[in-house]
Design a protein around this motif. Structure first.
Motif, mmCIF file in Angstrom:
data_model
loop_
_atom_site.group_PDB
_atom_site.id
_atom_site.type_symbol
_atom_site.label_atom_id
_atom_site.label_comp_id
_atom_site.label_asym_id
_atom_site.label_seq_id
_atom_site.Cartn_x
_atom_site.Cartn_y
_atom_site.Cartn_z
ATOM 1 N N ARG A 2 34.468 46.176 49.714
ATOM 2 C CA ARG A 2 35.126 44.946 49.293
ATOM 3 C C ARG A 2 34.378 44.380 48.096
ATOM 4 O O ARG A 2 33.150 44.203 48.143
ATOM 5 N N VAL A 3 35.113 44.083 47.025
ATOM 6 C CA VAL A 3 34.518 43.607 45.783
ATOM 7 C C VAL A 3 35.176 42.289 45.395
ATOM 8 O O VAL A 3 36.402 42.224 45.224
ATOM 9 N N ALA A 4 34.382 41.239 45.265
ATOM 10 C CA ALA A 4 34.867 39.951 44.772
ATOM 11 C C ALA A 4 34.629 39.885 43.274
ATOM 12 O O ALA A 4 33.527 40.160 42.803
ATOM 13 N N VAL A 5 35.667 39.522 42.524
ATOM 14 C CA VAL A 5 35.577 39.495 41.067
ATOM 15 C C VAL A 5 35.867 38.083 40.569
ATOM 16 O O VAL A 5 36.920 37.511 40.884
ATOM 17 N N ILE A 6 34.922 37.532 39.805
ATOM 18 C CA ILE A 6 35.144 36.262 39.141
ATOM 19 C C ILE A 6 35.011 36.466 37.639
ATOM 20 O O ILE A 6 34.344 37.391 37.176
ATOM 21 N N SER A 7 35.657 35.588 36.883
ATOM 22 C CA SER A 7 35.610 35.697 35.430
ATOM 23 C C SER A 7 35.891 34.335 34.825
ATOM 24 O O SER A 7 36.556 33.489 35.434
ATOM 25 N N ASP A 8 35.376 34.101 33.634
ATOM 26 C CA ASP A 8 35.755 32.936 32.832
ATOM 27 C C ASP A 8 35.591 31.628 33.610
ATOM 28 O O ASP A 8 36.519 30.833 33.731
ATOM 29 N N VAL A 9 34.373 31.416 34.094
ATOM 30 C CA VAL A 9 34.050 30.154 34.769
ATOM 31 C C VAL A 9 34.025 29.000 33.760
ATOM 32 O O VAL A 9 34.374 27.863 34.098
ATOM 33 N N ARG A 198 38.696 48.865 48.914
ATOM 34 C CA ARG A 198 38.957 50.302 48.910
ATOM 35 C C ARG A 198 39.018 50.793 50.351
ATOM 36 O O ARG A 198 38.074 50.637 51.121
ATOM 37 N N ARG A 199 40.149 51.392 50.692
ATOM 38 C CA ARG A 199 40.343 51.943 52.032
ATOM 39 C C ARG A 199 40.857 53.376 51.892
ATOM 40 O O ARG A 199 41.871 53.614 51.236
ATOM 41 N N GLY A 200 40.160 54.294 52.486
ATOM 42 C CA GLY A 200 40.596 55.681 52.443
ATOM 43 C C GLY A 200 40.753 56.213 51.037
ATOM 44 O O GLY A 200 41.641 57.034 50.775
ATOM 45 N N GLY A 201 39.909 55.734 50.113
ATOM 46 C CA GLY A 201 39.967 56.213 48.736
ATOM 47 C C GLY A 201 40.980 55.509 47.870
ATOM 48 O O GLY A 201 41.133 55.850 46.689
ATOM 49 N N HIS A 202 41.698 54.524 48.422
ATOM 50 C CA HIS A 202 42.709 53.790 47.657
ATOM 51 C C HIS A 202 42.301 52.323 47.531
ATOM 52 O O HIS A 202 41.809 51.718 48.485
ATOM 53 N N TRP A 203 42.549 51.738 46.345
ATOM 54 C CA TRP A 203 42.180 50.355 46.074
ATOM 55 C C TRP A 203 43.380 49.436 46.211
ATOM 56 O O TRP A 203 44.471 49.739 45.719
ATOM 57 N N ALA A 204 43.173 48.293 46.859
ATOM 58 C CA ALA A 204 44.179 47.244 46.953
ATOM 59 C C ALA A 204 43.648 45.994 46.257
ATOM 60 O O ALA A 204 42.449 45.732 46.263
ATOM 61 N N THR A 205 44.554 45.219 45.673
ATOM 62 C CA THR A 205 44.183 44.040 44.887
ATOM 63 C C THR A 205 44.805 42.794 45.498
ATOM 64 O O THR A 205 46.007 42.738 45.742
ATOM 65 N N ASP A 206 43.967 41.781 45.726
ATOM 66 C CA ASP A 206 44.416 40.511 46.291
ATOM 67 C C ASP A 206 44.046 39.402 45.314
ATOM 68 O O ASP A 206 42.874 39.037 45.181
ATOM 69 N N PHE A 207 45.040 38.862 44.603
ATOM 70 C CA PHE A 207 44.799 37.791 43.652
ATOM 71 C C PHE A 207 44.806 36.452 44.383
ATOM 72 O O PHE A 207 45.755 36.137 45.093
ATOM 73 N N ARG A 208 43.767 35.650 44.182
ATOM 74 C CA ARG A 208 43.619 34.386 44.888
ATOM 75 C C ARG A 208 43.713 33.202 43.919
ATOM 76 O O ARG A 208 43.207 33.271 42.794
ATOM 77 N N ALA A 209 44.317 32.102 44.374
ATOM 78 C CA ALA A 209 44.368 30.835 43.636
ATOM 79 C C ALA A 209 43.849 29.746 44.556
ATOM 80 O O ALA A 209 44.288 29.630 45.703
#
Length: 252
Positions: A2-9, A198-209
């Motif tokens: 699981r990777v949390a990504v932040i940008s442009d604070v 990443r689950r089973g070699g596949h990546w899923a993306t969850d965009f949060r607001a």
């Protein structure tokens, strides 16, 4: 994974605190920060300290390059830089200025703008629109995007800079723009971040607001900086007013 990504604070400690509450609840294995950490006026010193404490994998944004000698291109940008130096200590500024342009970690290729420049766009490009109308982001030519992405050989390419979240697939590579913690471009003032899994070699993306206390952020900027009117409009409208003229702080 699981990777949390932040940008442009963009120096918005109020938006960042709301995002970090969600990040902590998600218990990521890795936090990635895509840059443009402090160029803004909603308590940039606190925003700087919060980001430094994350232990994130970090790259520099175009606004970190403004911290280089001669990096500011206009009189207003230099004025803003002088104010920022009164808020954020020299050691913190030097740390940000020394961040790398790109990095790789766990199948990820990480950049702020593009693989070759913190100032360029990757997933989106700015369309100025017709005369008299507001500009907007449109998708980059998919053939151009493939020419840039394929040679990287990454599972996921992460980018920011455009303040617009979104994703597409280029061959076997997922390309993700994480959106921005502050200074939105789509009319929705909520803070943004992205959770990758990443689950089973596949990546899923969850965009949060995430909603945050915009009133408090604006009040801080009015009380402690000469840029309060601009900050008020920027945060409340969720519109990158003045984009492209290179003069307004907080604009990529």
């Amino acid at each position: 994974m699981r990777v949390a990504v932040i940008s442009d604070v963009h120096g918005n400690a109020y938006a960042l605190e709301a995002v970090l509450a969600e990040v902590r609840a998600a218990s990521p294995d890795l936090v990635v920060n895509l840059g443009d950490q402090i160029e803004g006026t909603a308590d940039p010193a606190r925003a700087s300290a919060l980001q430094a404490a994350l232990g994130a994998a970090e790259v520099r944004g175009n606004n970190e390059e403004k911290l280089w000698p001669g990096g500011r291109r206009s009189p207003l940008s230099r004025e803003f830089g002088a104010w920022l130096e009164t808020q954020v200590g020299a050691a913190a500024l030097a740390r940000l200025a020394a961040l790398p342009l790109t990095l790789r970690a766990d199948g990820l290729f990480v950049c702020h703008g593009s693989p070759t420049s913190a100032w360029e766009h990757l997933l989106w490009v700015w369309d100025h629109g017709r005369p008299g109308e507001a500009g907007f982001y449109r998708s980059r030519d998919p053939r151009e995007l493939r020419e840039v992405v394929e040679p990287l050989g990454a599972e996921v390419v992460l980018c920011g800079h455009t303040h617009r979240p979104g994703a597409t697939r280029v061959g076997d590579t997922l390309v993700v723009n994480a959106g921005s913690v502050s200074d939105q471009a789509d009319g929705d003032p909520r803070a943004r971040w992205t959770l990758l899994e990443r689950r089973g070699g596949h990546w899923a993306t969850d965009f949060r607001a995430v909603a945050y206390d915009v009133d408090a952020a604006v009040a801080w900027g009015r009380a402690h900086s000469p840029f309060g009117d601009y900050l008020d409009h920027l945060l409340r409208t969720g519109s990158l007013a003045g984009r492209g003229d290179g003069t307004l702080p907080g604009v990529p």
